[in-house]
Motif scaffolding. Sequence first.
Motif, PDB file in Angstrom:
ATOM      1  N   PRO A 203    -117.325  72.187-125.041  1.00 25.29           N
ATOM      2  CA  PRO A 203    -117.257  71.536-123.718  1.00 25.29           C
ATOM      3  C   PRO A 203    -116.968  72.553-122.623  1.00 25.29           C
ATOM      4  O   PRO A 203    -116.397  73.627-122.873  1.00 25.29           O
ATOM      5  CB  PRO A 203    -116.097  70.543-123.870  1.00 25.29           C
ATOM      6  N   PRO A 204    -117.356  72.222-121.395  1.00 30.50           N
ATOM      7  CA  PRO A 204    -117.093  73.159-120.294  1.00 30.50           C
ATOM      8  C   PRO A 204    -115.617  73.250-119.977  1.00 30.50           C
ATOM      9  O   PRO A 204    -114.842  72.338-120.257  1.00 30.50           O
ATOM     10  CB  PRO A 204    -117.864  72.541-119.124  1.00 30.50           C
ATOM     11  N   ARG A 205    -115.240  74.365-119.402  1.00 29.73           N
ATOM     12  CA  ARG A 205    -113.858  74.603-119.026  1.00 29.73           C
ATOM     13  C   ARG A 205    -113.365  73.456-118.133  1.00 29.73           C
ATOM     14  O   ARG A 205    -114.052  72.994-117.216  1.00 29.73           O
ATOM     15  CB  ARG A 205    -113.800  75.962-118.347  1.00 29.73           C
ATOM     16  N   GLY A 206    -112.165  72.957-118.439  1.00 32.22           N
ATOM     17  CA  GLY A 206    -111.556  71.903-117.650  1.00 32.22           C
ATOM     18  C   GLY A 206    -112.072  70.509-117.938  1.00 32.22           C
ATOM     19  O   GLY A 206    -111.682  69.554-117.241  1.00 32.22           O
ATOM     20  N   ASP A 207    -112.915  70.336-118.958  1.00 33.81           N
ATOM     21  CA  ASP A 207    -113.486  69.025-119.262  1.00 33.81           C
ATOM     22  C   ASP A 207    -112.362  68.010-119.495  1.00 33.81           C
ATOM     23  O   ASP A 207    -111.559  68.160-120.421  1.00 33.81           O
ATOM     24  CB  ASP A 207    -114.357  69.133-120.513  1.00 33.81           C
ATOM     25  N   PRO A 208    -112.280  66.933-118.677  1.00 36.22           N
ATOM     26  CA  PRO A 208    -111.170  65.989-118.813  1.00 36.22           C
ATOM     27  C   PRO A 208    -111.246  65.137-120.072  1.00 36.22           C
ATOM     28  O   PRO A 208    -110.263  64.483-120.436  1.00 36.22           O
ATOM     29  CB  PRO A 208    -111.304  65.123-117.556  1.00 36.22           C
ATOM     30  N   ASN A 209    -112.395  65.133-120.743  1.00 34.55           N
ATOM     31  CA  ASN A 209    -112.553  64.332-121.955  1.00 34.55           C
ATOM     32  C   ASN A 209    -112.193  65.099-123.223  1.00 34.55           C
ATOM     33  O   ASN A 209    -112.330  64.564-124.322  1.00 34.55           O
ATOM     34  CB  ASN A 209    -114.000  63.826-122.050  1.00 34.55           C
ATOM     35  N   HIS A 210    -111.751  66.330-123.064  1.00 33.54           N
ATOM     36  CA  HIS A 210    -111.358  67.168-124.199  1.00 33.54           C
ATOM     37  C   HIS A 210    -110.072  67.898-123.821  1.00 33.54           C
ATOM     38  O   HIS A 210    -109.680  67.921-122.654  1.00 33.54           O
ATOM     39  CB  HIS A 210    -112.471  68.176-124.536  1.00 33.54           C
ATOM     40  N   PRO A 211    -109.399  68.497-124.804  1.00 28.38           N
ATOM     41  CA  PRO A 211    -108.167  69.240-124.485  1.00 28.38           C
ATOM     42  C   PRO A 211    -108.479  70.564-123.786  1.00 28.38           C
ATOM     43  O   PRO A 211    -108.327  71.641-124.350  1.00 28.38           O
ATOM     44  CB  PRO A 211    -107.527  69.458-125.857  1.00 28.38           C
ATOM     45  N   CYS A 212    -108.941  70.451-122.563  1.00 31.03           N
ATOM     46  CA  CYS A 212    -109.368  71.618-121.788  1.00 31.03           C
ATOM     47  C   CYS A 212    -108.569  71.734-120.491  1.00 31.03           C
ATOM     48  O   CYS A 212    -109.039  72.324-119.512  1.00 31.03           O
ATOM     49  CB  CYS A 212    -110.856  71.543-121.476  1.00 31.03           C
ATOM     50  N   GLN A 213    -107.374  71.122-120.496  1.00 33.03           N
ATOM     51  CA  GLN A 213    -106.467  71.247-119.371  1.00 33.03           C
ATOM     52  C   GLN A 213    -105.070  71.502-119.909  1.00 33.03           C
ATOM     53  O   GLN A 213    -104.716  71.032-120.994  1.00 33.03           O
ATOM     54  CB  GLN A 213    -106.486  69.982-118.501  1.00 33.03           C
ATOM     55  N   PHE A 214    -104.303  72.246-119.156  1.00 23.44           N
ATOM     56  CA  PHE A 214    -102.926  72.540-119.559  1.00 23.44           C
ATOM     57  C   PHE A 214    -102.018  72.319-118.363  1.00 23.44           C
ATOM     58  O   PHE A 214    -102.118  73.036-117.374  1.00 23.44           O
ATOM     59  CB  PHE A 214    -102.800  73.979-120.074  1.00 23.44           C
ATOM     60  N   ARG A 215    -101.180  71.283-118.457  1.00 25.20           N
ATOM     61  CA  ARG A 215    -100.215  70.966-117.405  1.00 25.20           C
ATOM     62  C   ARG A 215    -100.893  70.901-116.032  1.00 25.20           C
ATOM     63  O   ARG A 215    -100.416  71.461-115.044  1.00 25.20           O
ATOM     64  CB  ARG A 215     -99.044  71.937-117.424  1.00 25.20           C
ATOM     65  N   GLY A 216    -102.069  70.250-116.010  1.00 31.34           N
ATOM     66  CA  GLY A 216    -102.798  70.066-114.773  1.00 31.34           C
ATOM     67  C   GLY A 216    -103.739  71.186-114.384  1.00 31.34           C
ATOM     68  O   GLY A 216    -104.417  71.106-113.351  1.00 31.34           O
ATOM     69  N   ILE A 217    -103.812  72.256-115.196  1.00 30.25           N
ATOM     70  CA  ILE A 217    -104.682  73.388-114.901  1.00 30.25           C
ATOM     71  C   ILE A 217    -105.966  73.256-115.718  1.00 30.25           C
ATOM     72  O   ILE A 217    -105.926  72.991-116.916  1.00 30.25           O
ATOM     73  CB  ILE A 217    -104.018  74.725-115.284  1.00 30.25           C
ATOM     74  N   ALA A 218    -107.119  73.481-115.085  1.00 30.41           N
ATOM     75  CA  ALA A 218    -108.378  73.543-115.813  1.00 30.41           C
ATOM     76  C   ALA A 218    -108.448  74.867-116.562  1.00 30.41           C
ATOM     77  O   ALA A 218    -108.347  75.945-115.963  1.00 30.41           O
ATOM     78  CB  ALA A 218    -109.551  73.422-114.844  1.00 30.41           C
ATOM     79  N   VAL A 219    -108.608  74.812-117.901  1.00 33.82           N
ATOM     80  CA  VAL A 219    -108.599  76.018-118.732  1.00 33.82           C
ATOM     81  C   VAL A 219    -109.736  75.948-119.743  1.00 33.82           C
ATOM     82  O   VAL A 219    -110.439  74.933-119.853  1.00 33.82           O
ATOM     83  CB  VAL A 219    -107.247  76.164-119.467  1.00 33.82           C
ATOM     84  N   VAL A 220    -109.900  77.045-120.497  1.00 39.80           N
ATOM     85  CA  VAL A 220    -110.914  77.067-121.546  1.00 39.80           C
ATOM     86  C   VAL A 220    -110.572  76.031-122.612  1.00 39.80           C
ATOM     87  O   VAL A 220    -109.410  75.694-122.825  1.00 39.80           O
ATOM     88  CB  VAL A 220    -111.038  78.462-122.174  1.00 39.80           C
ATOM     89  N   CYS A 221    -111.577  75.536-123.295  1.00 37.47           N
ATOM     90  CA  CYS A 221    -111.389  74.500-124.305  1.00 37.47           C
ATOM     91  C   CYS A 221    -111.105  75.119-125.669  1.00 37.47           C
ATOM     92  O   CYS A 221    -111.759  76.074-126.066  1.00 37.47           O
ATOM     93  CB  CYS A 221    -112.643  73.632-124.399  1.00 37.47           C
ATOM     94  N   GLY A 222    -110.156  74.532-126.372  1.00 40.28           N
ATOM     95  CA  GLY A 222    -109.895  74.944-127.743  1.00 40.28           C
ATOM     96  C   GLY A 222    -108.427  75.069-128.042  1.00 40.28           C
ATOM     97  O   GLY A 222    -107.615  75.189-127.148  1.00 40.28           O
ATOM     98  N   PRO A 223    -108.125  75.017-129.346  1.00 39.43           N
ATOM     99  CA  PRO A 223    -109.068  74.791-130.441  1.00 39.43           C
ATOM    100  C   PRO A 223    -109.303  73.319-130.787  1.00 39.43           C
ATOM    101  O   PRO A 223    -110.267  72.996-131.447  1.00 39.43           O
ATOM    102  CB  PRO A 223    -108.386  75.485-131.611  1.00 39.43           C
ATOM    103  N   MET A 224    -108.362  72.455-130.381  1.00 42.55           N
ATOM    104  CA  MET A 224    -108.484  71.053-130.783  1.00 42.55           C
ATOM    105  C   MET A 224    -109.815  70.471-130.322  1.00 42.55           C
ATOM    106  O   MET A 224    -110.282  70.755-129.229  1.00 42.55           O
ATOM    107  CB  MET A 224    -107.324  70.245-130.214  1.00 42.55           C
ATOM    108  N   SER A 225    -110.396  69.692-131.171  1.00 43.60           N
ATOM    109  CA  SER A 225    -111.695  69.017-131.021  1.00 43.60           C
ATOM    110  C   SER A 225    -112.862  69.937-131.350  1.00 43.60           C
ATOM    111  O   SER A 225    -114.012  69.495-131.372  1.00 43.60           O
ATOM    112  CB  SER A 225    -111.896  68.426-129.618  1.00 43.60           C
ATOM    113  N   LEU A 226    -112.599  71.198-131.637  1.00 43.93           N
ATOM    114  CA  LEU A 226    -113.659  72.109-132.063  1.00 43.93           C
ATOM    115  C   LEU A 226    -113.645  72.240-133.583  1.00 43.93           C
ATOM    116  O   LEU A 226    -112.582  72.129-134.211  1.00 43.93           O
ATOM    117  CB  LEU A 226    -113.476  73.482-131.417  1.00 43.93           C
ATOM    118  N   PRO A 227    -114.770  72.503-134.224  1.00 42.98           N
ATOM    119  CA  PRO A 227    -114.802  72.595-135.690  1.00 42.98           C
ATOM    120  C   PRO A 227    -114.055  73.827-136.189  1.00 42.98           C
ATOM    121  O   PRO A 227    -114.164  74.913-135.625  1.00 42.98           O
ATOM    122  CB  PRO A 227    -116.296  72.684-136.012  1.00 42.98           C
TER     123      PRO A 227
END
Length: 568
Positions: A203-227
């Motif tokens: 998913p793209p960085r900051g995707d709200p439908n995946h764990p791609c945010q940290f304490r309100g910051i848009a960040v790179v996605c991973g590792p959760m939800s990735l294989p």
Amino acid sequence: MTVGHGARLAAVACACFCQAALASGGVEAKAPFFVEPGPESGLTAVTFAAPPPWTYVIDNIGTGVALFDYDLDGDLDIFQVQASQLGGVPGPSPPTDHLYRNDGKGRFTDVTVAAGLGDSAWGQGVIAGDYDNDGDPDLFVASIGASRLYRNEGNGTFREVAALAGVGAPGWSTSAAFFDYDRDGLLDLYVARYIDFDPAKIPPRGDPNHPCQFRGIAVVCGPMSLPAETDFLFRNNGDGTFTDATGESGVGDVKPSYGLGVITGDVDNDGDVDIFVANDSEPNYLFMNDGSGHFSDAALFSGVAYGGDGRAQANMGVTLGDPDADGDLDLYVTHFSHDYATLYINDGTGNFDDATLRSGLLEPTILTLNWGTDFSDLDNDGDEDLVIANGHVYPEADDAHIGSAFLQRCQVFLNDGAAHFTDITDRAGPAMAHKAAHRGMAFGDVDGDGDVDVVVTRMYEPLGFYRNDLPPGNHWLGVRLVGTRSNRDAVGARVVLVAGGRRRLKERVGGGTFESSNDPRLHFGLGGVDRFESLEIRWPSGQKQTLSGGKVDRVLTIVEPGPGASDR
């Protein structure tokens, strides 16, 4: 490394305040004092990392470093692993791995080209070990893409043989451990692996439908939800090749996870070697060896799958030692920011209790993001202290006002002898004031002066050589083990030193810290004791040996007795 643990801060807030009342452990007068020689050390190659903002999690893990004596001259040389970036690093001279030869006093010459090294592949972790039992240390480099195995030719050069040896499997490998799980006298290889990385499926960085945010910051996605990738266990065949034993050994029976750290040691005191794997954001593995070389995961029942509050942590670096001096191996695991790094105390049978709060280690590690670590006697007073490498994975943390920053100091904790630790970072010397994106960390007596130094990788900077200028006074003993019936490196050997009426335990573990390889010699601090009474060794072969006492302040080389030899 995770974005899902912010809620844990509230869960441990009360504990943070309560533990402050426990921080009364004494601090040894002769404290370690770390300085950094800088460019004069000769360690000048910058550790590459892609420039931020990062697009993928593949950019923020960092790389490791190995301390090993490649030329057998009695001092520790350094191998620096380099990273890369998707599409390769532009320019005519991409960053490469580096080999530095030590002059014995902590000054280094870059001998990469002469040694036949200098690969520009995307490296991650490194482990040194004599897998072919020919008397010199080889190197395995866990990589993104095919991993590499460099066989030491014994003449100052190395040859890459991973494909021939059968250990060059593709994928994303992070850390590794050489150890002898079946006690046949040959070093086997465990490789921890991370994400099945495919940029087209992330998913793209900051995707709200995946764990791609940290304490309100848009960040790179991973590792959760990735294989996740499956780890590997390779059995040494004794002819320079390995067989994939992942399935037959039982370590492949678990659900694949996000492996970042691995260490081996006899945690249940039954005479064979077990495997602990630090998994990012998911439960850890603790593979117990049944004595026949078959493993089953006992992490849940042993108390090390989760932290003490029952939640999975972002497990990264790992070390085994005996900080409470009760004769068994305890476990320390480093974690993400807004969580605490966990100290697990062993009851002697392989069952562990989360002792972080009572140890004094909880509150100081809440806002730091931890990587490499080790139990080492930094002040030579006879008990095992602790160093942690710190640095965030999100450059965006600097502007987010979350109490944590991208560049961080390492931390130094002194042990009072009963596994209670005092944070002395502020007075541990100018090197420990340096803020960086620290990652892999290795420990050993680099300058040959009898105390433990630290070498650490730092994104966008040369290696940090944090030299321990410990004031004179306390004594020490180094122990170098050479196996004969056992594997030549004696990985899995257990040593008990008796000095001044105290028993001190150390085991020659496999792997450990984060993506890095420590000094293979065992280091004992002795305080004011100037002789030792005895040295008891349980070799990996099962043979037991006792040596009578002698002088200290030296490195003692002990060769395993051959068949029919006396045990004394």
